[in-house]
Design an enzyme around this catalytic site. Structure first.
Site, PDB file in Angstrom:
ATOM      1  N   ARG A 189      58.894   0.004  24.279  1.00  0.00           N
ATOM      2  CA  ARG A 189      57.873   1.008  24.595  1.00  0.00           C
ATOM      3  C   ARG A 189      57.694   2.016  23.458  1.00  0.00           C
ATOM      4  O   ARG A 189      58.657   2.530  22.919  1.00  0.00           O
ATOM      5  CB  ARG A 189      58.271   1.782  25.861  1.00  0.00           C
ATOM      6  CG  ARG A 189      58.801   0.919  26.955  1.00  0.00           C
ATOM      7  CD  ARG A 189      59.330   1.743  28.118  1.00  0.00           C
ATOM      8  NE  ARG A 189      58.292   2.507  28.793  1.00  0.00           N
ATOM      9  CZ  ARG A 189      58.539   3.376  29.769  1.00  0.00           C
ATOM     10  NH1 ARG A 189      59.786   3.615  30.145  1.00  0.00           N
ATOM     11  NH2 ARG A 189      57.542   4.015  30.353  1.00  0.00           N
ATOM     12  N   SER A 242      34.715  46.766  11.777  1.00  0.00           N
ATOM     13  CA  SER A 242      34.633  45.645  12.696  1.00  0.00           C
ATOM     14  C   SER A 242      34.357  44.412  11.849  1.00  0.00           C
ATOM     15  O   SER A 242      33.389  44.377  11.080  1.00  0.00           O
ATOM     16  CB  SER A 242      33.520  45.875  13.708  1.00  0.00           C
ATOM     17  OG  SER A 242      33.421  44.755  14.550  1.00  0.00           O
ATOM     18  N   HIS A 287      21.488  28.628  17.178  1.00  0.00           N
ATOM     19  CA  HIS A 287      21.034  29.791  17.936  1.00  0.00           C
ATOM     20  C   HIS A 287      21.115  29.536  19.432  1.00  0.00           C
ATOM     21  O   HIS A 287      21.646  30.332  20.200  1.00  0.00           O
ATOM     22  CB  HIS A 287      19.593  30.136  17.534  1.00  0.00           C
ATOM     23  CG  HIS A 287      19.034  31.285  18.300  1.00  0.00           C
ATOM     24  ND1 HIS A 287      18.286  31.119  19.443  1.00  0.00           N
ATOM     25  CD2 HIS A 287      19.161  32.609  18.112  1.00  0.00           C
ATOM     26  CE1 HIS A 287      17.968  32.299  19.914  1.00  0.00           C
ATOM     27  NE2 HIS A 287      18.482  33.223  19.130  1.00  0.00           N
ATOM     28  N   CYS A 334      34.046  41.372  15.732  1.00  0.00           N
ATOM     29  CA  CYS A 334      32.933  41.150  16.643  1.00  0.00           C
ATOM     30  C   CYS A 334      32.224  39.838  16.351  1.00  0.00           C
ATOM     31  O   CYS A 334      31.201  39.529  16.921  1.00  0.00           O
ATOM     32  CB  CYS A 334      31.957  42.319  16.607  1.00  0.00           C
ATOM     33  SG  CYS A 334      31.193  42.547  14.995  1.00  0.00           S
ATOM     34  N   ARG A 351      56.893  13.356  32.403  1.00  0.00           N
ATOM     35  CA  ARG A 351      56.407  14.293  31.383  1.00  0.00           C
ATOM     36  C   ARG A 351      55.634  15.390  32.086  1.00  0.00           C
ATOM     37  O   ARG A 351      55.222  15.231  33.253  1.00  0.00           O
ATOM     38  CB  ARG A 351      55.519  13.583  30.370  1.00  0.00           C
ATOM     39  CG  ARG A 351      54.267  13.035  31.000  1.00  0.00           C
ATOM     40  CD  ARG A 351      53.391  12.303  30.003  1.00  0.00           C
ATOM     41  NE  ARG A 351      52.375  11.548  30.735  1.00  0.00           N
ATOM     42  CZ  ARG A 351      51.866  10.405  30.365  1.00  0.00           C
ATOM     43  NH1 ARG A 351      52.255   9.832  29.242  1.00  0.00           N
ATOM     44  NH2 ARG A 351      50.956   9.802  31.081  1.00  0.00           N
ATOM     45  N   GLY A 411      48.280   5.582  26.391  1.00  0.00           N
ATOM     46  CA  GLY A 411      47.547   4.342  26.164  1.00  0.00           C
ATOM     47  C   GLY A 411      47.109   4.086  24.736  1.00  0.00           C
ATOM     48  O   GLY A 411      46.454   3.089  24.455  1.00  0.00           O
ATOM     49  N   MET A 446      49.077   3.694  21.996  1.00  0.00           N
ATOM     50  CA  MET A 446      49.932   2.756  21.274  1.00  0.00           C
ATOM     51  C   MET A 446      50.396   1.659  22.235  1.00  0.00           C
ATOM     52  O   MET A 446      50.019   1.642  23.388  1.00  0.00           O
ATOM     53  CB  MET A 446      51.103   3.502  20.665  1.00  0.00           C
ATOM     54  CG  MET A 446      50.661   4.391  19.518  1.00  0.00           C
ATOM     55  SD  MET A 446      52.003   5.359  18.883  1.00  0.00           S
ATOM     56  CE  MET A 446      52.428   6.346  20.266  1.00  0.00           C
ATOM     57  N   LYS A 453      58.698  10.356  25.500  1.00  0.00           N
ATOM     58  CA  LYS A 453      59.169   9.402  26.504  1.00  0.00           C
ATOM     59  C   LYS A 453      60.675   9.244  26.408  1.00  0.00           C
ATOM     60  O   LYS A 453      61.387   9.331  27.422  1.00  0.00           O
ATOM     61  CB  LYS A 453      58.468   8.056  26.270  1.00  0.00           C
ATOM     62  CG  LYS A 453      58.482   7.147  27.472  1.00  0.00           C
ATOM     63  CD  LYS A 453      57.727   5.849  27.169  1.00  0.00           C
ATOM     64  CE  LYS A 453      56.230   6.064  27.147  1.00  0.00           C
ATOM     65  NZ  LYS A 453      55.496   4.932  26.571  1.00  0.00           N
ATOM     66  N   TYR A 461      41.349  45.682  18.605  1.00  0.00           N
ATOM     67  CA  TYR A 461      40.625  45.001  19.677  1.00  0.00           C
ATOM     68  C   TYR A 461      39.891  43.769  19.153  1.00  0.00           C
ATOM     69  O   TYR A 461      39.686  43.627  17.949  1.00  0.00           O
ATOM     70  CB  TYR A 461      39.620  45.952  20.349  1.00  0.00           C
ATOM     71  CG  TYR A 461      38.449  46.324  19.476  1.00  0.00           C
ATOM     72  CD1 TYR A 461      37.315  45.516  19.412  1.00  0.00           C
ATOM     73  CD2 TYR A 461      38.460  47.496  18.709  1.00  0.00           C
ATOM     74  CE1 TYR A 461      36.244  45.841  18.609  1.00  0.00           C
ATOM     75  CE2 TYR A 461      37.386  47.826  17.901  1.00  0.00           C
ATOM     76  CZ  TYR A 461      36.283  46.995  17.853  1.00  0.00           C
ATOM     77  OH  TYR A 461      35.227  47.310  17.043  1.00  0.00           O
TER      78      TYR A 461
HETATM   79  P1  ADP Z   1      52.268   4.137  28.190  1.00  0.00           P
HETATM   80  O1  ADP Z   1      52.871   5.132  27.277  1.00  0.00           O
HETATM   81  O2  ADP Z   1      50.999   3.560  27.692  1.00  0.00           O
HETATM   82  O3  ADP Z   1      52.235   4.612  29.604  1.00  0.00           O
HETATM   83  P2  ADP Z   1      54.692   2.751  28.886  1.00  0.00           P
HETATM   84  O4  ADP Z   1      55.686   2.495  27.844  1.00  0.00           O
HETATM   85  O5  ADP Z   1      54.950   3.889  29.778  1.00  0.00           O
HETATM   86  O6  ADP Z   1      53.287   2.874  28.183  1.00  0.00           O
HETATM   87  O7  ADP Z   1      54.601   1.407  29.718  1.00  0.00           O
HETATM   88  C1  ADP Z   1      53.483   0.852  30.324  1.00  0.00           C
HETATM   89  C2  ADP Z   1      53.804   0.420  31.739  1.00  0.00           C
HETATM   90  O8  ADP Z   1      54.924  -0.452  31.776  1.00  0.00           O
HETATM   91  C3  ADP Z   1      54.153   1.598  32.623  1.00  0.00           C
HETATM   92  O9  ADP Z   1      53.532   1.423  33.868  1.00  0.00           O
HETATM   93  C4  ADP Z   1      55.643   1.498  32.762  1.00  0.00           C
HETATM   94  O10 ADP Z   1      56.076   2.044  33.960  1.00  0.00           O
HETATM   95  C5  ADP Z   1      55.903   0.019  32.676  1.00  0.00           C
HETATM   96  N1  ADP Z   1      57.236  -0.241  32.137  1.00  0.00           N
HETATM   97  C6  ADP Z   1      57.697   0.137  30.943  1.00  0.00           C
HETATM   98  N2  ADP Z   1      58.990  -0.168  30.787  1.00  0.00           N
HETATM   99  C7  ADP Z   1      59.385  -0.780  31.925  1.00  0.00           C
HETATM  100  C8  ADP Z   1      60.610  -1.327  32.383  1.00  0.00           C
HETATM  101  N3  ADP Z   1      61.711  -1.267  31.632  1.00  0.00           N
HETATM  102  N4  ADP Z   1      60.639  -1.858  33.595  1.00  0.00           N
HETATM  103  C9  ADP Z   1      59.525  -1.905  34.356  1.00  0.00           C
HETATM  104  N5  ADP Z   1      58.332  -1.404  33.987  1.00  0.00           N
HETATM  105  C10 ADP Z   1      58.255  -0.839  32.784  1.00  0.00           C
HETATM  106 MG    MG Z   2      53.688   5.430  30.552  1.00  0.00          MG
END
Ligand code: ADP
Ligand code: MG
Ligand code: MG
Length: 921
Positions: A97, A793, A469, A860, A347, A106, A108, A27, A880
């Site tokens: 974040r 083989s 099997h 094989c 990403r 989702g 962490m 990220k 092969y």
């Molecule tokens: P995940 O990795 O679980 O997607 P994110 O860090 O991307 O978690 O954040 C979760 C949500 O919060 C995402 O929808 C993201 O766009 C939103 N978000 C994160 N940072 C900001 C920010 N600075 N301003 C507005 N929305 C944010």
């Molecule tokens: Mg995200």
């Protein structure tokens, strides 16, 4: 200089870039990259993954040096945006974040709207004149902070989230249903109740001081690296714990400021089909994860044309910029704040196999990437998806909704199958002959069930694992298979199967999804995949099959870059024909024993086993000879000059005999001998460990007439085929050789027979004699063995069993836990154990080539169709790999990727002569 721990991004510049995923996490690296590209990214900074490790080593506290660096970058952020954290007039709000090197969606935690407290709330209301927005943001912040940092979570799995419970209660009191109906005052009251609940249940005060909030949140994100979800996810996707997560601190932008604001997620192309169209969803007046959470139904991205055409146009532009820059399909998060678009994440997007091949091929056409790059973008294993019959997705969803999901087992053979339940192979065949679709439902399957399995649409078993099997054969045949459904009770006598009190009898319809392991009651309609309709069924013209054409293009590229040949494991002409249609260039393993179960063969086979004298045995073998010859001739014809490796009989003889009293009595009757004699013979052949028993070349050495018959059948078939003007190249393979003398013994018989047949038939043909390397002693003495063997083989199924000292059939009890405990990272029967078994292979390759430089080397075992194992085979220089017909495309792609990713390194440059320098002091 102390190392750099914090990297700033924003306002058109960034300390980092997309190549720094190791340090910044995915990220952070991509936020930096987008900021550097001049895209509208809210500014912020990334605390590096290295700090995660420091954090854990520092008793879960952020080291002071890092704290100082964070404070410095915070100052910079405040200066950049002209707002200060906690400022009573113009407060800065940020998100905290998580973000690891590999995406862990989702898994962490993230905290939004940090910096709000009683003072800043007042300031923000004064500034925006929008109390509802401010209190909506505040209650979200307190909720997330209370959950993630202060740990107010549901106690039991049945509990509802404590914050959601309070919201529900509030809505009930107010007689409203939707969150959006909550007023500013309602939200303000929720904040009070949230804080009270946190204090009551955790004893913590909600921190008013924004710096305190910040340290708590940063620490919590590092802590979330070790939460249960994250640990489980890492295990599943092989992400090392040592990588750690980074923490991103970023200026908040608000999608919840009113109807001119919103938030969404999008893919630059369709992630399911690969279609080159913008694909996404959004919500107006919403924040963060409202889109994925499912509380409100998001709108398709095209609708943004009505809500905010300017933002949509800008997004379209960014879509092209990103694709061009990353040369891949991207997944993005965005937020619109009062008409202003911000990019919050990008990403490389996850995709189905259909999308993977289409995007790769399209991008080559668009000159975004080259063919080699395209091949590295497609996961070989995923190709399975393209070959499997499919359930109609809407029909399946409806069936589940109607409560027809009965149970789940192992997804052993991907695909979808619907049919009527039968409980044995004989019925499966008989019913299929009448045109019925059947699901062969067994406690477990054995080699005797081959024909029933072949006749069935799918196979469902109560016992056995992914390499049982049933699973093995199902994959070879391309049959759908759900194995090891442990809560399935099968009563063969009553012809019923019972799951959780629900009983289905013979003839009842069920549907099994071998891709997910689901078992559904009743019919769900399926269709063969497009690729199969073209290649195997031949019912579809390639020009009407766009998916096939894309697939074919990828395969063509793969063939161009791979250096290993691809063969198949096939025992019958139809399997061989399928494999050739999939691109097989030969047969790497033809198991002759499966033939003995075919039409009219099991009888003479049993006579041979039960024979008391050599004469009797020879008489029985004479009956088998023409039958085997016909089988081989059929295969040679289909293979049309391609090499065919035929293994002489391998399994212990008791596998061919009946085991129940009823069947033994029937056999005695047929053969005109006493039941006692059959019974005694079966008992005498019983082995305690058949894996190490009287099998493989040991059979042919003790009963040379068996090898002789098989060699004769092979060579007579070769002569016949040659006479028809079709080229043949049989390779006779002696199994389970550990000692050169074992092979020499069998080789002599084979060569004598070949010479005799050539003379009798007046035809000359080429043939090879070689061996399987599947016993450690065979690998260790490969130099000696190669003096006789013209090819090796690697039988890596047995080589894995014998090297590890693990019998696969009863390894389930500890092998699954072993993999969970990371004693073996992967099931060694699925993914070749490079460090153990692989080293024996490497040794055998080196020693074998030393004696016989031109020796042909292949594999094989089941591993021959598994991408990581295929890569290893490439690395040690095999000629092969051979795999089941339906894995041939996977092996082709895997071999090409292995060649591309392990390209021979350019010869090392000579090191420059060392200059003599005098170090200045
Ligand atoms: P995940 O990795 O679980 O997607 P994110 O860090 O991307 O978690 O954040 C979760 C949500 O919060 C995402 O929808 C993201 O766009 C939103 N978000 C994160 N940072 C900001 C920010 N600075 N301003 C507005 N929305 C944010
Ligand atoms: Mg995200
Ligand atoms: Mg073997």
């Amino acid at each position: 200089m102390s190392p750099k721990y914090v990297y700033f991004f924003g306002a058109g510049t960034a300390d980092g870039n997309m190549k720094m995923k190791d340090i910044l996490g995915g990220k952070g690296a991509n936020l930096a990259e987008m900021a550097g590209l001049g895209l509208p990214v809210p500014p912020g900074f990334t605390v590096s993954t290295a700090v995660c490790d420091l954090f854990y080593r520092n008793k879960k506290r952020i080291p002071d040096a890092v704290k100082l660096e964070i404070e410095k970058n915070l100052k910079k952020l405040e200066k950049t945006v002209g707002q200060d954290l906690g400022d009573p007039k113009n407060p800065l709000l940020v998100s905290i974040r998580s973000g690891a090197r590999a995406s862990m969606p989702g898994m962490m935690d993230t905290i939004l709207n940090l910096g709000l407290n009683e003072k800043t709330v007042a300031a923000l209301i004064a500034k925006t004149n929008n109390p509802r927005f401010v209190y909506d943001s505040y209650r979200r912040f307190v909720q997330m902070y209370g959950d993630v940092v202060l740990d107010l979570k549901p106690v039991n799995k049945d509990d509802i989230d404590p914050f959601e419970a309070i919201i529900e209660q509030k809505k009930n009191e107010r007689g409203i249903h939707s969150d959006t109906d909550l007023t500013a005052d309602d939200l303000k009251d929720l904040v009070v109740r949230f804080k009270a609940a946190i204090k009551a249940k955790t004893g913590h005060d909600f921190p008013e001081d924004p710096m305190k909030q910040m340290w708590g949140a940063v620490g919590a994100v590092f802590n979330s690296w070790m939460n249960d979800r994250a640990i489980a996810y890492r295990k599943m996707y092989d992400i090392p714990e040592s990588w750690g997560t980074a923490v991103n601190v970023q200026l908040m932008v608000f999608g919840n400021m009113g109807n001119d604001s919103g938030t969404g997620v999008a893919f630059t192309r369709d992630a399911a089909t690969g279609e080159n169209m913008f694909y996404g969803e959004y919500l107006m007046n919403a924040q963060g994860e409202d889109v994925v959470a499912g509380t409100r139904t998001p709108l398709p991205i095209a609708d943004l044309k009505k809500d905010d055409p300017k933002a949509l146009a800008q997004l379209e532009k960014i879509r092209h910029i990103l694709e061009k820059h990353y040369t891949d399909m991207m997944d993005v998060e965005f937020t619109i704040q009062q008409g202003q678009l911000y990019m919050l994440q990008c990403r490389v997007g996850k995709r189905t196999a259909f999308a993977a091949i289409k995007i790769a091929v399209d991008m080559v056409d668009e000159k975004l990437i080259g063919e080699k790059e395209a091949l590295t973008r497609i996961d070989p294993d995923q190709l399975n998806q393209l070959l499997r019959p499919i359930f109609d997705p809407s029909e399946k969803a409806a069936a589940i909704k109607a409560g027809r999901l009965m149970t789940k087992g192992l997804n052993a053979g991907p695909g979808a199958a619907t049919g009527r339940i039968v409980f044995n192979s004989v019925d499966a065949e008989a019913w299929a002959q009448k045109g019925e679709k059947v699901i062969l439902t067994r406690i477990e399957t054995s080699p005797e069930d081959i024909k029933g399995m072949n006749a069935a649409e799918g196979i469902l078993t109560a016992r056995g694992g992914m390499t049982s099997h049933a699973a093995l054969v199902a994959r070879q045949m391309g049959r759908v298979c759900v194995a090891g459904c442990s809560d399935l009770a099968i009563d063969y006598a009553a012809r019923t199967m019972t799951v959780k009190g629900r009983t289905l009898g013979e003839g009842a319809w069920i549907s099994i999804d071998g891709t997910t392991g689901q078992v559904l009651e009743g019919k769900v309609s399926t269709k063969p995949s497009e690729v199969l309709q073209v290649l195997i069924e031949k019912t579809l013209d390639p020009k009407d099959a766009p998916v096939y054409r894309t697939f074919a293009k990828v395969m063509k590229w793969a063939d161009k870059y791979r250096t290993m040949k691809i063969r198949t494991n096939a025992d019958q002409p139809d399997q061989a024909a399928n494999a050739v249609a999939f691109g097989a260039e030969g047969i790497g393993l033809c198991r002759t024993e499966h033939m003995f179960f075919g039409e009219g063969k099991i009888g003479p086979m049993r006579e041979m086993i039960l024979a008391d004298t050599l004469a009797e045995r020879k008489a029985a073998l004479a009956k088998l000879l023409p039958l085997q010859r016909r089988d081989f001739a059929g295969i040679f014809e289909v293979m049309n000059g391609r090499p065919v490796t035929i293994r002489t009989i391998d399994p212990p003889l008791h596998e061919f005999l009946p085991h129940s009293e009823k069947d033994q009595r029937a056999l005695a009757g047929q053969m005109g001998i006493s039941y006692e004699k059959v019974k005694t013979r079966v008992e005498s052949l019983h082995e305690f460990n058949p894996m190490l028993g009287f099998r493989g070349c040991r059979l042919g050495i003790i009963y040379p007439e068996i090898t002789e018959m098989q060699a004769r059948a092979i060579f007579e078939a070769a002569a016949e085929t040659k006479k028809k003007g079709i080229d043949v190249e049989p390779e006779v393979m002696i199994p389970l050789v550990g000692h050169i003398k074992e092979l020499a013994n069998q080789e002599k018989l084979v060569r004598q027979t070949a010479a005799a047949v050539m003379k009798e038939k007046g035809v000359k043909f080429k043939y090879l004699v070689g061996t399987m390397i599947e016993i450690p002693r065979g690998a260790i003495t490969a130099d000696e063995i190669a003096s006789v063997a013209e090819f090796f083989s690697f039988g890596t199924n047995d080589l894995t069993q014998t090297t590890l000292g693990v019998s696969r059939d009863d390894a389930g009890r500890f092998l699954t836990p072993y993999v969970e405990m990371d004693i073996y990272a992967k099931d060694p029967f699925e993914v070749l154990d490079r460090d153990g078994v692989g080293q024996l292979m490497r040794m055998a390759v080196e020693r074998g080539r030393k004696t016989r430089p031109a020796i042909k080397l292949g594999i094989c075992g089941e591993h021959g169709g598994e991408p990581s194992s295929v890569e290893f085979c490439h690395m040690i220089g095999l000629n092969y790999v051979s795999c089941s017909p339906f894995r041939v495309p996977i092996a082709r792609l895997a071999a090409a990727r292995a060649a591309l990713m392990n390209a021979p390194k350019a010869p090392a440059k000579k090191p420059a002569p060392a200059k003599k320098t005098v170090k200045k002091r």
